[in-house]
Design an enzyme around this catalytic site. Sequence first.
Site, PDB file in Angstrom:
ATOM      1  N   CYS A 231       0.824  -1.221   0.000  1.00 26.51           N
ATOM      2  CA  CYS A 231       0.000   0.000   0.000  1.00 26.51           C
ATOM      3  C   CYS A 231       0.854   1.265   0.000  1.00 26.51           C
ATOM      4  O   CYS A 231       0.323   2.368  -0.079  1.00 26.51           O
ATOM      5  CB  CYS A 231      -0.925  -0.010   1.207  1.00 26.51           C
ATOM      6  SG  CYS A 231      -1.846  -1.543   1.344  1.00 26.51           S
TER       7      CYS A 231
ATOM      8  N   HIS B 261      -3.510   6.379   3.187  1.00 29.84           N
ATOM      9  CA  HIS B 261      -3.953   5.105   2.633  1.00 29.84           C
ATOM     10  C   HIS B 261      -5.255   4.723   3.334  1.00 29.84           C
ATOM     11  O   HIS B 261      -5.362   4.825   4.565  1.00 29.84           O
ATOM     12  CB  HIS B 261      -2.869   4.050   2.849  1.00 29.84           C
ATOM     13  CG  HIS B 261      -3.347   2.664   2.596  1.00 29.84           C
ATOM     14  ND1 HIS B 261      -4.039   2.324   1.464  1.00 29.84           N
ATOM     15  CD2 HIS B 261      -3.273   1.532   3.343  1.00 29.84           C
ATOM     16  CE1 HIS B 261      -4.358   1.048   1.522  1.00 29.84           C
ATOM     17  NE2 HIS B 261      -3.899   0.548   2.657  1.00 29.84           N
TER      18      HIS B 261
ATOM     19  N   ASN C  81     -10.306  -1.049   0.938  1.00 24.97           N
ATOM     20  CA  ASN C  81      -8.849  -0.901   0.854  1.00 24.97           C
ATOM     21  C   ASN C  81      -8.394  -1.378  -0.526  1.00 24.97           C
ATOM     22  O   ASN C  81      -8.467  -2.568  -0.824  1.00 24.97           O
ATOM     23  CB  ASN C  81      -8.199  -1.743   1.969  1.00 24.97           C
ATOM     24  CG  ASN C  81      -6.679  -1.697   1.950  1.00 24.97           C
ATOM     25  OD1 ASN C  81      -6.079  -1.257   0.971  1.00 24.97           O
ATOM     26  ND2 ASN C  81      -6.069  -2.153   3.027  1.00 24.97           N
TER      27      ASN C  81
HETATM   28  N1  ACO Z   1     -16.936  -9.981  11.137  1.00 23.49           N
HETATM   29  C1  ACO Z   1     -17.156 -10.306  12.440  1.00 23.49           C
HETATM   30  N2  ACO Z   1     -16.167 -10.527  13.309  1.00 23.49           N
HETATM   31  C2  ACO Z   1     -14.898 -10.405  12.851  1.00 23.49           C
HETATM   32  C3  ACO Z   1     -14.598 -10.084  11.510  1.00 23.49           C
HETATM   33  C4  ACO Z   1     -15.681  -9.866  10.649  1.00 23.49           C
HETATM   34  N3  ACO Z   1     -15.506  -9.541   9.334  1.00 23.49           N
HETATM   35  N4  ACO Z   1     -13.262 -10.057  11.361  1.00 23.49           N
HETATM   36  C5  ACO Z   1     -12.728 -10.352  12.556  1.00 23.49           C
HETATM   37  N5  ACO Z   1     -13.714 -10.569  13.455  1.00 23.49           N
HETATM   38  C6  ACO Z   1     -13.604 -10.937  14.868  1.00 23.49           C
HETATM   39  C7  ACO Z   1     -12.317 -11.642  15.185  1.00 23.49           C
HETATM   40  O1  ACO Z   1     -12.419 -13.017  14.886  1.00 23.49           O
HETATM   41  C8  ACO Z   1     -12.203 -11.372  16.675  1.00 23.49           C
HETATM   42  O2  ACO Z   1     -13.039 -12.269  17.336  1.00 23.49           O
HETATM   43  P1  ACO Z   1     -12.585 -12.882  18.759  1.00 23.49           P
HETATM   44  O3  ACO Z   1     -12.472 -11.698  19.673  1.00 23.49           O
HETATM   45  O4  ACO Z   1     -13.711 -13.787  19.095  1.00 23.49           O
HETATM   46  O5  ACO Z   1     -11.282 -13.562  18.519  1.00 23.49           O
HETATM   47  C9  ACO Z   1     -12.822  -9.966  16.821  1.00 23.49           C
HETATM   48  O6  ACO Z   1     -13.578  -9.732  15.642  1.00 23.49           O
HETATM   49  C10 ACO Z   1     -11.802  -8.870  16.983  1.00 23.49           C
HETATM   50  O7  ACO Z   1     -10.786  -9.071  15.976  1.00 23.49           O
HETATM   51  P2  ACO Z   1      -9.645  -8.012  15.738  1.00 23.49           P
HETATM   52  O8  ACO Z   1      -8.732  -8.490  14.657  1.00 23.49           O
HETATM   53  O9  ACO Z   1      -9.030  -7.622  17.043  1.00 23.49           O
HETATM   54  O10 ACO Z   1     -10.527  -6.786  15.214  1.00 23.49           O
HETATM   55  P3  ACO Z   1     -10.070  -5.326  14.972  1.00 23.49           P
HETATM   56  O11 ACO Z   1     -10.981  -4.401  15.673  1.00 23.49           O
HETATM   57  O12 ACO Z   1      -8.577  -5.149  15.149  1.00 23.49           O
HETATM   58  O13 ACO Z   1     -10.358  -5.103  13.423  1.00 23.49           O
HETATM   59  C11 ACO Z   1      -9.232  -5.128  11.292  1.00 23.49           C
HETATM   60  C12 ACO Z   1      -9.745  -5.953  12.468  1.00 23.49           C
HETATM   61  C13 ACO Z   1     -10.410  -4.417  10.665  1.00 23.49           C
HETATM   62  C14 ACO Z   1      -8.574  -6.057  10.293  1.00 23.49           C
HETATM   63  C15 ACO Z   1      -8.200  -4.091  11.812  1.00 23.49           C
HETATM   64  O14 ACO Z   1      -7.278  -4.726  12.648  1.00 23.49           O
HETATM   65  C16 ACO Z   1      -7.464  -3.385  10.719  1.00 23.49           C
HETATM   66  O15 ACO Z   1      -8.029  -2.584   9.982  1.00 23.49           O
HETATM   67  N6  ACO Z   1      -6.130  -3.638  10.568  1.00 23.49           N
HETATM   68  C17 ACO Z   1      -5.284  -2.928   9.648  1.00 23.49           C
HETATM   69  C18 ACO Z   1      -5.295  -3.459   8.280  1.00 23.49           C
HETATM   70  C19 ACO Z   1      -4.358  -2.637   7.404  1.00 23.49           C
HETATM   71  O16 ACO Z   1      -3.967  -1.537   7.716  1.00 23.49           O
HETATM   72  N7  ACO Z   1      -3.961  -3.109   6.287  1.00 23.49           N
HETATM   73  C20 ACO Z   1      -3.072  -2.288   5.470  1.00 23.49           C
HETATM   74  C21 ACO Z   1      -2.217  -3.021   4.688  1.00 23.49           C
HETATM   75  S1  ACO Z   1      -3.033  -4.036   3.497  1.00 23.49           S
HETATM   76  C22 ACO Z   1      -1.857  -4.381   2.273  1.00 23.49           C
HETATM   77  O17 ACO Z   1      -0.768  -3.935   2.320  1.00 23.49           O
HETATM   78  C23 ACO Z   1      -2.253  -5.300   1.177  1.00 23.49           C
END
Ligand code: ACO
Length: 304
Positions: A111, A231, A261
Amino acid sequence: MGIRIIKTSSYLPNKIVDNLYFEKILDTSDDWISSRTGIRKRHFVGDEEMFDLIRETIVKLDLSQDEACKIKTIIVATSTAFHAIPNLSSQVQEEFNLSEDTYSLDINMGCSGFVAGLKLIKGIIKEGEYALLIGVEVLSKILDFTDRSTAVLFGDGAGAVLLEHCEKDSFFKSGTKGNRDVLNYGYNSPKLYMEGREVYKFAVSTVEKSMLEFLQQIGIRKGDIDYFISHQANIRMMESMAKSLGVSMDRFPSNIDRVGNTSSASIPILLDYMNKEGKLRPGDKILMLGFGAGLTWALAYMEW
Ligand code: ACO
């Protein structure tokens, strides 16, 4: 001496996929996706190839003959090219019959690729020349549609900018924290794998710290920046960065609700939305902020 963006364009494939689609195939909900990420819909290719997205966005740039003749650098930033040879930028030269006297290179920096491309262009472009920088991704082809933690986040699309050399300086900073475990495709997973929480922490700690150092190095106060063009990975990341910088969210523009994204394409698509909406005025001070796979990050400061 710096670079200036003189035209923008973007292209999103026609197929729109809303969060309800994921409710049907995964244990997730529209509410979870929109409240945790800000994403409401994204575009996926149907039978289009990556080069179709590139072609459409360049057509939308509506290059005059004079502009086309002056292009001496073509860079395509992508992480989802499905063949390595020939590179995509050479195909742009061929398809649009651009000058043979041209640097054409593809870069894969996740990204961060689009912002890194700006830095390369600053080093290559000469007075009187133009450069074409395209960010493009077809992430839908590498998503694991059984993994709710990644499938809902990404979209396909392309964005392009035409740049010229200018007197006003532009500044860049980049960084790398190599880590193949938290975000990869094809290393230990046949589909895109991401430990989202780790990447989130990286973005709001390392990248944010680097941004503050960068502003100090170039002698610009955060209050002087008109737009932090980040981004589009997660609206909560942008809210967190805006909060710790003490700036309002209207200086962190976002279109993640509509596109998800799109990795390398994310910043040029957002720039085009803002440009078409008349939000960017000459002289606006812009800080671009790319981060992601690698892990890498890239920052650019320039005036509109
Ligand atoms: N629907 C429902 N529940 C979900 C989903 C979903 N789609 N996805 C994850 N959960 C659950 C998990 O299983 C977890 O459940 P648990 O507590 O029972 O284990 C819970 O939600 C919390 O999971 P987290 O991963 O802690 O959720 P978080 O609030 O951190 O959000 C997310 C996850 C959206 C992926 C976030 O961490 C994020 O945006 N990360 C950054 C991603 C990024 O910046 N990418 C950039 C680079 S991409 C590239 O270079 C190609």
